[in-house]
Design a protein around this motif. Structure first.
Motif, PDB file in Angstrom:
ATOM      1  N   VAL A  90       0.922  -0.992   0.144  1.00  0.00           N
ATOM      2  CA  VAL A  90       0.061  -0.113   0.206  1.00  0.00           C
ATOM      3  C   VAL A  90       0.819   1.202   0.123  1.00  0.00           C
ATOM      4  N   PRO A  91       0.654   1.907  -1.196  1.00  0.00           N
ATOM      5  CA  PRO A  91       1.869   3.622  -0.949  1.00  0.00           C
ATOM      6  C   PRO A  91       0.930   4.007   0.301  1.00  0.00           C
ATOM      7  N   VAL A  92       2.377   4.854   0.756  1.00  0.00           N
ATOM      8  CA  VAL A  92       2.002   5.911   1.616  1.00  0.00           C
ATOM      9  C   VAL A  92       2.260   7.520   1.085  1.00  0.00           C
ATOM     10  N   ILE A  93       1.849   7.889   2.004  1.00  0.00           N
ATOM     11  CA  ILE A  93       2.195  10.052   1.755  1.00  0.00           C
ATOM     12  C   ILE A  93       2.717  10.304   3.302  1.00  0.00           C
ATOM     13  N   PHE A  94       3.977  10.650   3.203  1.00  0.00           N
ATOM     14  CA  PHE A  94       4.737  11.124   4.531  1.00  0.00           C
ATOM     15  C   PHE A  94       4.227  12.873   4.635  1.00  0.00           C
ATOM     16  N   ILE A  95       3.900  12.709   5.966  1.00  0.00           N
ATOM     17  CA  ILE A  95       3.024  14.423   6.503  1.00  0.00           C
ATOM     18  C   ILE A  95       4.302  14.592   6.883  1.00  0.00           C
ATOM     19  N   TYR A  96       5.364  16.212   6.371  1.00  0.00           N
ATOM     20  CA  TYR A  96       5.698  16.800   6.883  1.00  0.00           C
ATOM     21  C   TYR A  96       5.556  18.231   7.816  1.00  0.00           C
ATOM     22  N   ASP A  97       6.317  18.584   9.069  1.00  0.00           N
ATOM     23  CA  ASP A  97       6.155  19.420   9.607  1.00  0.00           C
ATOM     24  C   ASP A  97       6.519  20.663   9.077  1.00  0.00           C
ATOM     25  N   GLN A  98       6.421  22.050  10.078  1.00  0.00           N
ATOM     26  CA  GLN A  98       6.733  23.396   9.370  1.00  0.00           C
ATOM     27  C   GLN A  98       8.426  23.044   9.292  1.00  0.00           C
ATOM     28  N   ALA A  99       8.842  22.590   9.972  1.00  0.00           N
ATOM     29  CA  ALA A  99      10.369  22.589  10.137  1.00  0.00           C
ATOM     30  C   ALA A  99      10.801  21.724   8.902  1.00  0.00           C
ATOM     31  N   GLY A 100      10.069  20.899   7.432  1.00  0.00           N
ATOM     32  CA  GLY A 100      10.161  20.323   7.339  1.00  0.00           C
ATOM     33  C   GLY A 100      11.108  18.670   7.531  1.00  0.00           C
ATOM     34  N   GLU A 101      10.877  18.269   8.553  1.00  0.00           N
ATOM     35  CA  GLU A 101      10.885  16.884   8.853  1.00  0.00           C
ATOM     36  C   GLU A 101      10.205  16.339   9.166  1.00  0.00           C
ATOM     37  N   ILE A 102       9.608  15.089   8.658  1.00  0.00           N
ATOM     38  CA  ILE A 102       8.384  14.118   8.386  1.00  0.00           C
ATOM     39  C   ILE A 102       7.851  13.401  10.336  1.00  0.00           C
ATOM     40  N   SER A 103       7.134  13.995   9.753  1.00  0.00           N
ATOM     41  CA  SER A 103       6.098  13.991  11.688  1.00  0.00           C
ATOM     42  C   SER A 103       5.208  12.126  11.128  1.00  0.00           C
ATOM     43  N   GLY A 104       5.188  11.689  10.105  1.00  0.00           N
ATOM     44  CA  GLY A 104       4.271  10.888   9.807  1.00  0.00           C
ATOM     45  C   GLY A 104       3.680  10.242   8.888  1.00  0.00           C
ATOM     46  N   LYS A 105       3.632   9.295   8.219  1.00  0.00           N
ATOM     47  CA  LYS A 105       2.644   8.609   7.408  1.00  0.00           C
ATOM     48  C   LYS A 105       1.321   8.335   7.052  1.00  0.00           C
ATOM     49  N   ILE A 106       0.509   8.445   5.832  1.00  0.00           N
ATOM     50  CA  ILE A 106      -0.919   7.333   5.835  1.00  0.00           C
ATOM     51  C   ILE A 106      -0.523   6.801   4.461  1.00  0.00           C
ATOM     52  N   SER A 107      -1.374   6.255   4.530  1.00  0.00           N
ATOM     53  CA  SER A 107      -1.731   5.323   3.214  1.00  0.00           C
ATOM     54  C   SER A 107      -2.749   6.210   2.412  1.00  0.00           C
TER      55      SER A 107
END
Length: 147
Positions: free
Chosen positions: A14-31
């Motif tokens: 299942v492909p995932v989408i990375f969620i970035y915070d304001q600093a540009g760091e990956i804060s999580g991922k969702i399918s």
């Protein structure tokens, strides 16, 4: 030739989408499936907001100000005073009913919440201009003289 079928229920397929915070760091991922569900929910909420806003305008034009005020207050609270079109419409309603203190309170709350955004200078200037007009209107409010 045999067609290779992928099992989408397997987590690694299942492909995932990375969620970035304001600093540009990956804060999580969702399918991708979760993203589609959230997108559909957001679209439904947006459609509901549009329908409610249109209904409030209809009440406003029919001079049913109490109903229009209720809907606009709901929309404003849902958007945390950041959707200026709703705020401006309600401020117009208050001005029309000569409720300048409510208008001023509404504009000040909206200014405070909109000021949190960096790209909102034009809106803040617009609110400030409206607050100045409110102050002038309050000073020049009609006073009935009996001669």
């Amino acid at each position: 030739m045999k067609k290779i079928s992928e099992d989408p229920s397997h987590p690694s397929n299942v492909p995932v989408i990375f969620i970035y915070d304001q600093a540009g760091e990956i804060s999580g991922k969702i399918s991708i499936n979760e993203w589609r569900t959230k997108k559909e929910e957001a679209q439904l909420l947006n459609e509901l907001e549009i329908k409610l806003y249109r209904e409030s305008i209809q009440y406003y034009t029919n001079r049913e100000f109490a109903k229009a005020e209720d809907i606009l207050l709901f929309l404003i609270s849902q958007t945390d005073y950041t959707h200026y079109e709703y705020v401006e419409r309600l401020a117009n309603l208050y001005r029309r009913q000569e409720k300048t203190s409510k208008e001023k309170e509404l504009l000040l709350k909206a200014r405070k919440n909109i000021a949190a955004f960096d790209t909102s200078e034009a809106l803040i200037k617009r609110i400030d201009n409206r607050l100045e007009k409110n102050a002038i209107f309050t000073k020049k409010s009609p006073i009935f003289h009996i001669y």
